[in-house]
Motif scaffolding. Structure first.
Motif, PDB file in Angstrom:
ATOM      1  N   ARG A 119      30.202  71.749  83.944  1.00 52.62           N
ATOM      2  CA  ARG A 119      31.362  72.611  84.212  1.00 52.62           C
ATOM      3  C   ARG A 119      32.646  71.794  84.351  1.00 52.62           C
ATOM      4  O   ARG A 119      33.709  72.199  83.885  1.00 52.62           O
ATOM      5  N   GLN A 120      32.540  70.633  85.014  1.00 52.85           N
ATOM      6  CA  GLN A 120      33.731  69.861  85.324  1.00 52.85           C
ATOM      7  C   GLN A 120      34.019  68.729  84.338  1.00 52.85           C
ATOM      8  O   GLN A 120      35.130  68.200  84.303  1.00 52.85           O
ATOM      9  N   GLY A 121      33.012  68.338  83.555  1.00 45.83           N
ATOM     10  CA  GLY A 121      33.210  67.235  82.621  1.00 45.83           C
ATOM     11  C   GLY A 121      33.237  65.874  83.293  1.00 45.83           C
ATOM     12  O   GLY A 121      33.739  64.904  82.709  1.00 45.83           O
ATOM     13  N   LEU A 122      32.693  65.772  84.517  1.00 43.28           N
ATOM     14  CA  LEU A 122      32.685  64.529  85.277  1.00 43.28           C
ATOM     15  C   LEU A 122      31.263  64.208  85.727  1.00 43.28           C
ATOM     16  O   LEU A 122      30.479  65.114  86.025  1.00 43.28           O
ATOM     17  N   PRO A 123      30.911  62.914  85.804  1.00 44.26           N
ATOM     18  CA  PRO A 123      29.554  62.554  86.220  1.00 44.26           C
ATOM     19  C   PRO A 123      29.409  62.530  87.736  1.00 44.26           C
ATOM     20  O   PRO A 123      30.360  62.233  88.469  1.00 44.26           O
ATOM     21  N   PHE A 124      28.228  62.867  88.195  1.00 45.40           N
ATOM     22  CA  PHE A 124      27.879  62.770  89.607  1.00 45.40           C
ATOM     23  C   PHE A 124      28.897  63.474  90.505  1.00 45.40           C
ATOM     24  O   PHE A 124      29.649  62.853  91.248  1.00 45.40           O
ATOM     25  N   VAL A 125      28.914  64.796  90.421  1.00 45.70           N
ATOM     26  CA  VAL A 125      29.723  65.610  91.319  1.00 45.70           C
ATOM     27  C   VAL A 125      28.769  66.403  92.212  1.00 45.70           C
ATOM     28  O   VAL A 125      27.569  66.406  92.015  1.00 45.70           O
ATOM     29  N   GLY A 126      29.297  67.071  93.191  1.00 45.49           N
ATOM     30  CA  GLY A 126      28.454  67.806  94.117  1.00 45.49           C
ATOM     31  C   GLY A 126      27.817  66.873  95.132  1.00 45.49           C
ATOM     32  O   GLY A 126      28.292  65.774  95.407  1.00 45.49           O
TER      33      GLY A 126
END
Length: 312
Positions: free
Chosen positions: A173-180
């Motif tokens: 969804r965000q296009g970024l690695p290792f979120v949440g």
């Protein structure tokens, strides 16, 4: 055969009842000679609430009728209900499937967005050009289904490179690695040894697009995507690599050993003639489920820190 005049569940209703998760109630009673249900695309009940509720209500009512056995539905009424359900289902499917899921050559009502395959020679691309190549890539099925490609993030001339497995739902969804939560734990782990993605770390994944259901990528998907990762490593030139999770470790080290056997030692990854030391550790998502393994991850981070310090 069912008694005369009783409700008969058709193939279309079977498919919808499976979609609702109640098919197990009646499947054992379906005659062996019944026609096989046609496969339907998965439909999100949140994209067309009214149609989805109509189908759900009709399906649940059918199951209740079959369970109670108290109300018989005439054959012509069952046929009319099937026709109505078919019309609703067809309308719902057309609205629920997003354009990116449409495959080339299908009659979806909209043109499919077809990305180009990556250039065969990535060795001349800068990190900026490589990022664009990943964004444009459609070399495998994952590139046609994603929301966003997840190229990676961090410092371009990083001391450490952290390599995970594949994007999850939030990453897609965000296009970024290792979120949440996993990303928060990873940031805390890195900070505990004086490192960070905004300081001296670059974070990437083996696969740049999310596999459906977070399954492990297939070999053809790895082949289509691995060139991007190795070019990233070549351009970033980290002094050490932290490999997180079983799939990432087995892919980069070409091993079938579990993380428990691969961690605790120093491995070497050969990229463009340069050997880079690497340490394997548990994925943050696993540590959230198994916090008792955090001590071992702390040991892995200290080992990587010692290796990195000896090379600077």
């Amino acid at each position: 055969m069912p008694p005369s005049g009783r409700f008969v569940v058709g193939g279309l209703q079977q498919a919808w009842l499976r979609e609702l998760g109640v098919g197990r109630i009646w499947l054992p009673s379906v005659p062996r000679t019944a026609p096989a249900a046609r496969a339907l695309p998965a439909v999100s009940t949140t994209t067309d609430g009214q149609d989805a509720r109509s189908v759900r209500e009709a399906a649940v009512a059918a199951v209740q009728t079959m369970q109670s056995g108290s109300t018989a539905v005439e054959p012509h009424a069952a046929s009319a209900e099937r026709s109505r359900a078919q019309a609703i289902a067809q309308a719902g499917v057309k609205r629920a499937v997003p354009p990116r899921a449409a495959q080339p050559g299908t009659d979806s009502g909209e043109k499919a967005s077809v990305r180009q395959a990556p250039r065969t020679d990535l060795s001349t691309l800068s990190l900026t050009d490589l990022r664009q190549a990943v964004a444009d890539c459609g070399a495998c099925e994952l590139g046609q289904r994603r929301r966003h490609a997840v190229f990676g993030m961090g410092v371009e001339q990083a001391t450490w490179m952290v390599i995970g497995e594949a994007p999850g739902e939030q990453e897609d969804r965000q296009g970024l690695p290792f979120v949440g939560r996993s990303g928060q734990l990873l940031d805390a782990m890195l900070a505990s040894v004086g490192h960070g993605r905004d300081k001296d770390v670059f974070i990437a994944n083996v696969i740049k697009c999310r596999p459906p259901g977070n399954r492990n990528p297939r070999p053809d998907e790895i082949d289509a995507c691995s060139g991007y990762l190795f070019r990233q490593i070549e351009l970033i030139r980290p002094t050490a690599i932290l490999i997180l999770g079983r799939f990432a470790a087995q892919t980069l080290l070409r091993s079938q050993e579990p993380v428990s056997r691969l961690r605790g030692k120093v491995h070497q990854i050969d990229v463009a003639g340069t050997r880079i030391p690497a340490v394997v550790s548990y994925h943050p998502a696993y540590l959230l489920r198994s916090p008792q393994e955090k001590l071992r991850s702390w040991e892995d981070l200290q080992r990587l820190a010692a290796i990195s310090a000896s090379r600077t």
